[in-house]
Design an enzyme around this catalytic site. Structure first.
Site, short mmCIF file in Angstrom:
data_model
loop_
_atom_site.label_atom_id
_atom_site.label_comp_id
_atom_site.label_asym_id
_atom_site.label_seq_id
_atom_site.Cartn_x
_atom_site.Cartn_y
_atom_site.Cartn_z
N ALA A 60 23.81 47.18 72.35
CA ALA A 60 23.43 45.88 71.79
C ALA A 60 21.92 45.67 71.82
CB ALA A 60 24.12 44.77 72.58
N GLU A 62 19.58 47.54 71.21
CA GLU A 62 18.87 48.20 70.11
C GLU A 62 19.12 47.50 68.76
OE1 GLU A 62 20.45 50.15 72.61
OE2 GLU A 62 18.42 50.36 73.42
N ILE A 86 30.16 43.19 77.72
CA ILE A 86 31.18 42.65 78.62
C ILE A 86 30.55 42.44 79.99
CG2 ILE A 86 33.44 43.05 79.68
CD1 ILE A 86 34.13 44.80 77.24
N GLY A 89 29.21 43.22 87.15
CA GLY A 89 28.98 42.61 88.45
C GLY A 89 27.52 42.32 88.75
N THR A 90 26.63 42.58 87.78
CA THR A 90 25.20 42.37 88.02
C THR A 90 24.64 41.45 86.94
OG1 THR A 90 24.42 44.14 86.57
CG2 THR A 90 25.11 44.78 88.80
N HIS A 92 22.74 42.10 84.66
CA HIS A 92 22.44 42.87 83.46
C HIS A 92 22.98 42.20 82.20
CE1 HIS A 92 22.49 46.49 80.85
NE2 HIS A 92 21.44 46.80 81.55
C1 DLZ Z 1 23.38 49.52 79.71
C2 DLZ Z 1 24.43 48.72 78.99
C3 DLZ Z 1 25.44 48.05 79.72
C4 DLZ Z 1 25.53 48.10 81.20
N1 DLZ Z 1 26.38 47.36 79.09
C5 DLZ Z 1 26.38 47.30 77.74
C6 DLZ Z 1 27.37 46.58 77.05
O1 DLZ Z 1 28.32 46.01 77.61
N2 DLZ Z 1 27.28 46.53 75.69
C7 DLZ Z 1 26.28 47.14 74.98
O2 DLZ Z 1 26.25 47.05 73.74
N3 DLZ Z 1 25.33 47.83 75.63
C8 DLZ Z 1 25.35 47.94 76.97
N4 DLZ Z 1 24.40 48.65 77.62
C9 DLZ Z 1 23.41 49.42 76.82
C10 DLZ Z 1 22.19 48.61 76.34
O3 DLZ Z 1 22.51 47.74 75.28
C11 DLZ Z 1 21.10 49.58 75.85
O4 DLZ Z 1 21.64 50.43 74.87
C12 DLZ Z 1 20.55 50.43 76.98
O5 DLZ Z 1 20.08 49.62 78.03
C13 DLZ Z 1 19.41 51.35 76.48
O6 DLZ Z 1 18.33 50.58 75.95
#
Ligand code: DLZ
Length: 165
Positions: A60, A62, A86, A89-90, A92
């Site tokens: 997402a 990007e 989604i 637990g952090t 992020h």
């Molecule tokens: C790293 C990451 C995480 C933990 N979760 C998701 C997610 O649930 N959905 C999603 O589209 N992308 C996730 N990413 C990846 C980040 O969007 C991104 O691609 C990376 O941090 C690299 O820049």
């Protein structure tokens, strides 16, 4: 039943609109179903397959940069972004959702280009499955990818009407 109801989609004026779809690969089972919905939304309103270009990005985060690059090509009437974040637990989740949403909002305004926001931000996998049409229940039959596509078409149609004022 979807909660989305475009106002007068029977009179969409989308002619030969050219659309870019950008899909994030994270949670691919969900995002691929959003893609199916988005394609149906477009072709239901007469957009030819040859006028739909598909691009994939890692996640997402990007999506905004890909949107900006595509918008700057000045060949698209609208862009649809599809992704799924989604909650984990952090913190992020908040960072990714916030930055992605902010970035896409920035591109749509800076470039004056309709962008269909098909980014799911959910608490768990089941919520994502319900909103992408991977699973159904009695009260919901949703595909936010399709809704994002119809939103873009409605905005393109609006721009077309505004352009002839
Ligand atoms: C790293 C990451 C995480 C933990 N979760 C998701 C997610 O649930 N959905 C999603 O589209 N992308 C996730 N990413 C990846 C980040 O969007 C991104 O691609 C990376 O941090 C690299 O820049």
């Amino acid at each position: 039943m979807s909660t989305f109801s475009p106002s007068d989609n029977s009179s969409f004026d989308v002619g030969h609109a050219r659309i870019a779809i950008v899909v994030a690969r994270w949670n691919a089972k969900i995002t691929e179903n959003l893609l199916i919905g988005a394609r149906h939304g477009l072709t239901d309103y007469g957009i030819a397959e040859k006028n739909i270009d598909l691009f994939r990005v890692p996640g997402a985060f990007e999506l905004p940069l890909a949107c900006q690059k595509l918008a700057q090509k000045s060949i698209y009437d609208g862009i649809i972004v599809l992704g799924c974040v989604i909650r984990g637990g952090t913190p992020h989740f908040e960072y990714i959702c916030g930055e992605t949403t902010r970035g896409i909002g920035q591109v749509t305004l800076q470039e004056s280009l309709p962008i269909g926001f098909g980014l799911l931000t959910t608490n768990d996998l089941e919520q994502s499955e319900l909103r992408s049409g991977v699973i159904f229940n009695d009260s919901e039959n949703e595909n936010k990818g399709k809704e994002a596509a119809l939103t873009v078409l409605e905005m393109i149609s609006l721009f077309s009407k505004l352009g002839s004022l």
